[in-house]
Write a protein that holds these residues in place. Structure first.
Motif, PDB file in Angstrom:
ATOM      1  N   GLY A 199      25.393  -8.165  21.452  1.00  0.00           N
ATOM      2  CA  GLY A 199      24.884  -7.396  20.311  1.00  0.00           C
ATOM      3  C   GLY A 199      25.155  -8.118  18.991  1.00  0.00           C
ATOM      4  O   GLY A 199      26.084  -7.777  18.277  1.00  0.00           O
ATOM      5  N   MET A 200      24.331  -9.105  18.688  1.00  0.00           N
ATOM      6  CA  MET A 200      24.561  -9.940  17.502  1.00  0.00           C
ATOM      7  C   MET A 200      24.579  -9.109  16.215  1.00  0.00           C
ATOM      8  O   MET A 200      25.441  -9.304  15.365  1.00  0.00           O
ATOM      9  N   ASP A 201      23.609  -8.222  16.066  1.00  0.00           N
ATOM     10  CA  ASP A 201      23.534  -7.436  14.836  1.00  0.00           C
ATOM     11  C   ASP A 201      24.773  -6.558  14.680  1.00  0.00           C
ATOM     12  O   ASP A 201      25.326  -6.421  13.595  1.00  0.00           O
ATOM     13  N   ARG A 202      25.209  -5.986  15.809  1.00  0.00           N
ATOM     14  CA  ARG A 202      26.395  -5.132  15.781  1.00  0.00           C
ATOM     15  C   ARG A 202      27.632  -5.943  15.393  1.00  0.00           C
ATOM     16  O   ARG A 202      28.444  -5.505  14.589  1.00  0.00           O
ATOM     17  N   ALA A 236      40.289  -5.227  17.940  1.00  0.00           N
ATOM     18  CA  ALA A 236      40.444  -4.822  16.546  1.00  0.00           C
ATOM     19  C   ALA A 236      39.429  -3.760  16.133  1.00  0.00           C
ATOM     20  O   ALA A 236      39.623  -3.073  15.142  1.00  0.00           O
ATOM     21  N   MET A 237      38.316  -3.652  16.857  1.00  0.00           N
ATOM     22  CA  MET A 237      37.261  -2.730  16.458  1.00  0.00           C
ATOM     23  C   MET A 237      36.664  -1.990  17.646  1.00  0.00           C
ATOM     24  O   MET A 237      35.470  -2.102  17.910  1.00  0.00           O
ATOM     25  N   PRO A 238      37.487  -1.212  18.370  1.00  0.00           N
ATOM     26  CA  PRO A 238      36.934  -0.508  19.535  1.00  0.00           C
ATOM     27  C   PRO A 238      35.835   0.473  19.116  1.00  0.00           C
ATOM     28  O   PRO A 238      34.916   0.739  19.878  1.00  0.00           O
ATOM     29  N   GLY A 239      35.948   0.974  17.896  1.00  0.00           N
ATOM     30  CA  GLY A 239      35.017   2.006  17.435  1.00  0.00           C
ATOM     31  C   GLY A 239      33.568   1.579  17.364  1.00  0.00           C
ATOM     32  O   GLY A 239      32.672   2.423  17.410  1.00  0.00           O
ATOM     33  N   ILE A 240      33.311   0.291  17.237  1.00  0.00           N
ATOM     34  CA  ILE A 240      31.909  -0.119  17.112  1.00  0.00           C
ATOM     35  C   ILE A 240      31.208  -0.123  18.465  1.00  0.00           C
ATOM     36  O   ILE A 240      30.009  -0.336  18.541  1.00  0.00           O
ATOM     37  N   GLY A 241      31.966   0.160  19.527  1.00  0.00           N
ATOM     38  CA  GLY A 241      31.328   0.208  20.839  1.00  0.00           C
ATOM     39  C   GLY A 241      31.262  -1.163  21.479  1.00  0.00           C
ATOM     40  O   GLY A 241      31.850  -2.123  20.986  1.00  0.00           O
ATOM     41  N   SER A 242      30.537  -1.240  22.580  1.00  0.00           N
ATOM     42  CA  SER A 242      30.467  -2.474  23.347  1.00  0.00           C
ATOM     43  C   SER A 242      29.651  -3.520  22.596  1.00  0.00           C
ATOM     44  O   SER A 242      28.568  -3.251  22.114  1.00  0.00           O
ATOM     45  N   VAL A 243      30.199  -4.740  22.503  1.00  0.00           N
ATOM     46  CA  VAL A 243      29.498  -5.813  21.795  1.00  0.00           C
ATOM     47  C   VAL A 243      28.794  -6.770  22.754  1.00  0.00           C
ATOM     48  O   VAL A 243      28.089  -7.669  22.326  1.00  0.00           O
ATOM     49  N   CYS A 244      29.013  -6.557  24.046  1.00  0.00           N
ATOM     50  CA  CYS A 244      28.373  -7.428  25.029  1.00  0.00           C
ATOM     51  C   CYS A 244      28.394  -6.693  26.363  1.00  0.00           C
ATOM     52  O   CYS A 244      29.462  -6.354  26.860  1.00  0.00           O
ATOM     53  N   SER A 245      27.218  -6.436  26.920  1.00  0.00           N
ATOM     54  CA  SER A 245      27.132  -5.619  28.127  1.00  0.00           C
ATOM     55  C   SER A 245      26.138  -6.238  29.105  1.00  0.00           C
ATOM     56  O   SER A 245      25.280  -7.016  28.714  1.00  0.00           O
ATOM     57  N   GLY A 246      26.291  -5.842  30.372  1.00  0.00           N
ATOM     58  CA  GLY A 246      25.341  -6.359  31.350  1.00  0.00           C
ATOM     59  C   GLY A 246      25.708  -5.949  32.751  1.00  0.00           C
ATOM     60  O   GLY A 246      26.505  -5.028  32.954  1.00  0.00           O
ATOM     61  N   TYR A 288      17.678  -0.289  13.132  1.00  0.00           N
ATOM     62  CA  TYR A 288      16.619  -1.082  12.526  1.00  0.00           C
ATOM     63  C   TYR A 288      15.409  -1.152  13.446  1.00  0.00           C
ATOM     64  O   TYR A 288      15.514  -0.991  14.655  1.00  0.00           O
ATOM     65  N   ARG A 289      14.263  -1.387  12.844  1.00  0.00           N
ATOM     66  CA  ARG A 289      13.033  -1.491  13.631  1.00  0.00           C
ATOM     67  C   ARG A 289      12.746  -2.926  14.043  1.00  0.00           C
ATOM     68  O   ARG A 289      11.885  -3.182  14.866  1.00  0.00           O
ATOM     69  N   GLU A 290      13.442  -3.836  13.409  1.00  0.00           N
ATOM     70  CA  GLU A 290      13.359  -5.256  13.796  1.00  0.00           C
ATOM     71  C   GLU A 290      14.779  -5.730  13.963  1.00  0.00           C
ATOM     72  O   GLU A 290      15.577  -5.616  13.037  1.00  0.00           O
ATOM     73  N   PHE A 291      15.112  -6.242  15.129  1.00  0.00           N
ATOM     74  CA  PHE A 291      16.473  -6.754  15.303  1.00  0.00           C
ATOM     75  C   PHE A 291      16.478  -7.888  16.308  1.00  0.00           C
ATOM     76  O   PHE A 291      15.500  -8.159  16.995  1.00  0.00           O
ATOM     77  N   CYS A 292      17.637  -8.568  16.337  1.00  0.00           N
ATOM     78  CA  CYS A 292      17.742  -9.783  17.134  1.00  0.00           C
ATOM     79  C   CYS A 292      18.430  -9.477  18.458  1.00  0.00           C
ATOM     80  O   CYS A 292      19.433  -8.770  18.478  1.00  0.00           O
ATOM     81  N   GLN A 293      17.880  -9.965  19.556  1.00  0.00           N
ATOM     82  CA  GLN A 293      18.572  -9.847  20.836  1.00  0.00           C
ATOM     83  C   GLN A 293      18.999 -11.223  21.320  1.00  0.00           C
ATOM     84  O   GLN A 293      18.372 -12.237  21.000  1.00  0.00           O
ATOM     85  N   CYS A 294      20.051 -11.215  22.099  1.00  0.00           N
ATOM     86  CA  CYS A 294      20.603 -12.465  22.618  1.00  0.00           C
ATOM     87  C   CYS A 294      20.975 -12.213  24.081  1.00  0.00           C
ATOM     88  O   CYS A 294      21.976 -11.572  24.355  1.00  0.00           O
ATOM     89  N   ASP A 295      20.119 -12.673  24.985  1.00  0.00           N
ATOM     90  CA  ASP A 295      20.299 -12.406  26.414  1.00  0.00           C
ATOM     91  C   ASP A 295      20.623 -13.686  27.172  1.00  0.00           C
ATOM     92  O   ASP A 295      20.156 -14.765  26.828  1.00  0.00           O
TER      93      ASP A 295
END
Lengths: 434, 434
Positions: free
Chosen positions: A321-324, A288-298, A122-129
Motif C-alpha cells: 500500500g504505497m499511498d498508505r 510504530a503505526m499499527p493504527g494505519i492498518g496493513s501496509v502489505c497484504s496478500g 482517492y479516485r486515482e491511486f498507485c498500486q504495487c503488486d
C-alpha cells in the motif's frame, strides 16, 4: 486578445503531486523496485484502458458501480483499470506460452475507482503488486514473504511484523465444527477481530453459527505468536497435522535459516476476506503505526486466470500500500524534512561567469556531486532565498576571488555561515558532508 | 463450474509490455530522471483524468477528435490527458504561489489519444517533459539544451546533434520581406525542409509568397553549421544584430565554455510548427539514425498558462520521445540482447538445502550481487532451462559437496561450462565478471 480564465481545478478525488511529494513517491518506488529486481522479479505493464468485459469479468456489484466506463471513438465498451490483479490475469492468459514459469513479476501503476471520496479515499491511486505464478511450492510462498520483508526494510519505516495464516487450516477447522457452509461469513467476521475486538467478534460469530462453535472459533483465531508454537496450537485444535500446517512449518523452517524468522508471526485471525485466496494469507503491520492498518497484504490462490484461459495458473502474491505508507510517513513527519537531490546551488556574483559555473557543475556531477546552477540575473540574496525554498542545503558562491585564486566560498543555508574550500577536492568533500 | 472463456485481448493501439521491454523502458526512464535530478529539476505528477474544459481549453480541431472524453458518475464532463503540457499549464496556474521561480520540473507519464492507429501510432504512450518556467534568461535556455544533451548521453545512443534556431530571427526576417502576415504558413513549410527537400520546399514557398521572397527564405533556412558562423550569416541577411541573434550568441558562449559546443548547431530551418513558441526552438537527431526524426524537441514560449491565470509565465522546455528512442533501439538491435538484472540463479541439488540457498542469496545481495533462488522441485536441467529463458547468465549449484566443503559450482549459461569458487569472496568475484 482578452479572454476568460478557466479555473485551474482538479476533479474531486484526484491530486496534483507537488515536487516534495512526488520526489518522495519516486524514491519509495525505486527502493521497492530495487528489492524486487534483486530477487529476480521482472516488471511488466498493461494498458490503463481495457475492454470493460475483461475488467468486469463475472463482475457486477461494487466494482461495476465504481469503474470508469465509457464508449470510445469506435463505440467499444471500455473502462479504466480498477486494480492490477485483473489485468495481470488477462496478461497471463494472453502471454502464457511466451513466458517462463514460475513467472515472478511486479507491476507498479495507477488505477482508478469512482469511489465515494468522503472516507478520504482517492479516485486515482498507485498500486504495487508482486506475484509468483505457475508455482505451488513452499519456496515460492516464502519468497513472497521474504521479498515483502526486504521491500519494507528498504523503505526504512522501522520494525514490522508479517502476520501469516493459512486458509486451508481455517477451512478444515470449520469443517470439523460442522459449519463449513457458513465459512465465507465466518471468515469475514474473523477478519474484523483486530478492528472490533474479541467480544464483538464472538457475539457476531455466535449469531452466525451458535454460541458453542463461536467459542471454538474464538480459540482458533486467538492463536498468535511464533509460527512453531502457533502451528502446534493449531494442530491441537485440528487434531493433528494437515497439509496447511505442514506448509506453515516448511515456511517456518526457511524463515529460521535466513534470519527473517522473527519478522514473521502466525496470526490465525488473518483471513483476508476474499474468496480468491486458498493457501497462506498475510497482512503486515508497522510496529510504530499499527493504527494505519496493513501496509502489505496478500496470499496464495489456486487459479489466477480462469476467466480468460483453460490453463490453471496457481500463484502467490502481495500488494504494497504505497499511498498508505506515504500518507503515514507524512503524518509522523519523522522523515518529513524534504532534502533536495542536489547538494548545492552554484551562484555567480557576476553573470559573466555563468559559463564557468556550468563547467564547474559538470565537473562536480562527474564526482558524484549533483548541483544546480542559478541562471538568473538576480541579487545574491534572492539566489539564497531560492535555495532555501527548494531545501538545497548549500550555496557555492563564485566571485572574482574564486576566479583569481581558485578558492570557493560555501554557504551553509541552515546556519547561514560561510566556509571556504581551497581546491576542487576540498569542495567535493565539503558538499558531501551531511 | 464450467464457464465461458473471455478472450484476453487488448484494445487496438494499446500494448502489454513484457518484462524485457518494460525493464528497458524503466532503465531508460531512470537514466533520464537521474540526469534531470542532478541538475536541480524536480518531479511532479498530475491526474490522468481532468475536466474536459481544462484539457481542451480554446481547443477544438484535431485534439477534440482524438481525446478520450466521457461523463463520469457525477455527470462531469471529463477526459484523459492527451499531453503533459496542458496539465502543466493548469498545474502552474493552480500552484503558482506555492512554488519558487524559476521552477524546474520534469514530468514522465502516460498520455492517451484516440488516433488513427494505421500509421503505427499508439493510443497510449509515454511522454517525458522537462521545463524551466518563470525565467527568460539565456542561462535557462542553455540549461535546457545542456540537460537534454546530458539525458541523451545517459541513454548511450551514440553521437547526436541538437539543431537550434530562434523564432524571433525568422519572424524578423519575414517582416523584412514584407510577408509577416503569411508567417504561420511559411514556418510550417520551412519546418518540412528535412522531409521534402529544398526544391519542393521552394516551390511551396513560391506558391505562398511569390518566387522572389521564396528564394530569400530558401537562403535563410539553408543556414546551418556552428552557431558562431551561422549567426553571422543570419545577421548578414537580417542587416545586423537583433535580440534573437544576440540570444543565440549568448547561448553559444555558454556552450563553448562547457565543452558541449560541438553538440549544438544552428539550423535555421528548424521552426517547430506550433504558434506556441516565441524564442529558441530545437530538434535533436541521432547521427546513427537520422531517419527516425527528432528524438528530443522544444523551445521557448512567452506565456505558458494564459488560459488559466493572469500571471504571465514564460518558460523554455523540451520533450524526449521515449517511445521513439526505444523503438529505434529495438530496430537496430545493437543493445537488443536482454540481460537479467540478477547475476545468477541459485539452484539446490536437493530442496532440503533451500533455506541455505536463501541465506546465501541474502549474503550475496549484501555484497552488491543480486541473485534469484530457484524454489521449485524440478530437475537441475529444468532450472538451467529457466535461467536461459530468463537470460540469467550464470547458475550457482549448491550440492552436498558445497555444504561439506564450502565450494561453489558456477555454471556459465552461455558456454555451458562449469567452474568453481572455493569461498564466498571468490563467488562474488566470479559473478561480478561480465
Amino acid at each position: 486578445m482578452p479572454q476568460d480564465i478557466i479555473e485551474p481545478r482538479v476533479l474531486k478525488g484526484f491530486r496534483d503531486f507537488l515536487p516534495a511529494q512526488e520526489a518522495k513517491r519516486r524514491d519509495f518506488t525505486r527502493r521497492v523496485e530495487d528489492a524486487f529486481l534483486a530477487r529476480g522479479f521482472v516488471p511488466i505493464d498493461t494498458p490503463a484502458l481495457e475492454y470493460a468485459e475483461i475488467l468486469l469479468g463475472k463482475g457486477g456489484g461494487e466494482t461495476e458501480k465504481q469503474i470508469y466506463r465509457f464508449k470510445d471513438h469506435g463505440d467499444r465498451d471500455v473502462a479504466l483499470r480498477f486494480d492490477l490483479t485483473v489485468p495481470f490475469a488477462r496478461f497471463m492468459a494472453a502471454h502464457y506460452h511466451e513466458l517462463y514459469l514460475p513467472f515472478r513479476r511486479y507491476h507498479i501503476g495507477k488505477v482508478w475507482r469512482g469511489e465515494n471520496t468522503q472516507r478520504g479515499r482517492y479516485r486515482e491511486f498507485c498500486q504495487c503488486d508482486c506475484d509468483i505464478v505457475g508455482a505451488d511450492s513452499p519456496g515460492s510462498d516464502f519468497e513472497i514473504l521474504s521479498s515483502m520483508a526486504a521491500a519494507l526494510e528498504a523503505l526504512g519505516l522501522g520494525a514490522f511484523s508479517i502476520r501469516v495464516s493459512h486458509r486451508g487450516a481455517f477451512n478444515l477447522f470449520l469443517e470439523g465444527l460442522g459449519v463449513k457452509e457458513r465459512s465465507a461469513e465466518v471468515l469475514r467476521i474473523a477478519d474484523k477481530l483486530r478492528k472490533i475486538g474479541p467480544e464483538e467478534t464472538t457475539s457476531l460469530l455466535a449469531a452466525a453459527i451458535g454460541a458453542g462453535p463461536a467459542e471454538r472459533v474464538k480459540s482458533f483465531i486467538g492463536i498468535t505468536g511464533g509460527i512453531g508454537e502457533g502451528v502446534r496450537e493449531m494442530e491441537a485444535l485440528l487434531g493433528g497435522e494437515c497439509p496447511a500446517t505442514a506448509r506453515l512449518k516448511e515456511i517456518e523452517a526457511l524463515a529460521a535459516e535466513t534470519g527473517i524468522g522473527k519478522k514473521i508471526v502466525l496470526d490465525a485471525s488473518i483471513t483476508r476476506g476474499l474468496d480468491y485466496y486458498t493457501g497462506i494469507v498475510f497482512e503486515t503491520y508497522l510496529d510504530a503505526m499499527p493504527g494505519i492498518g496493513s501496509v502489505c497484504s496478500g496470499g496464495r490462490y489456486d487459479d489466477l486466470a480462469s476467466l480468460y484461459t483453460k490453463e490453471r495458473i496457481p500463484g502467490v502474491g502481495a500488494s504494497i500500500g504505497m499511498d498508505r505508507l506515504l500518507a503515514a510517513l507524512e503524518e509522523i513527519g519523522g522523515e518529513g524534512e524534504t532534502k533536495s537531490f542536489v547538494k548545492a546551488l552554484l551562484v555567480c556574483a557576476d553573470l559573466r561567469h555563468l559559463g564557468q559555473a556550468f563547467a564547474l557543475a559538470e565537473r562536480l556531477r562527474g564526482s558524484e556531486t549533483p548541483v544546480e546552477v542559478f541562471t538568473e540575473r538576480k541579487k545574491i540574496q534572492q539566489a539564497f532565498a531560492y535555495a532555501e525554498k527548494k531545501s538545497i542545503s548549500r550555496a557555492v558562491i563564485l566571485d572574482e576571488e574564486y576566479l583569481r585564486a581558485g578558492r570557493y566560498i560555501i554557504r551553509d543555508m541552515r546556519t547561514r555561515e560561510n566556509s571556504e574550500a581551497s581546491d576542487f577536492d576540498g569542495l567535493v568533500a565539503s558538499l558531501g558532508r551531511p
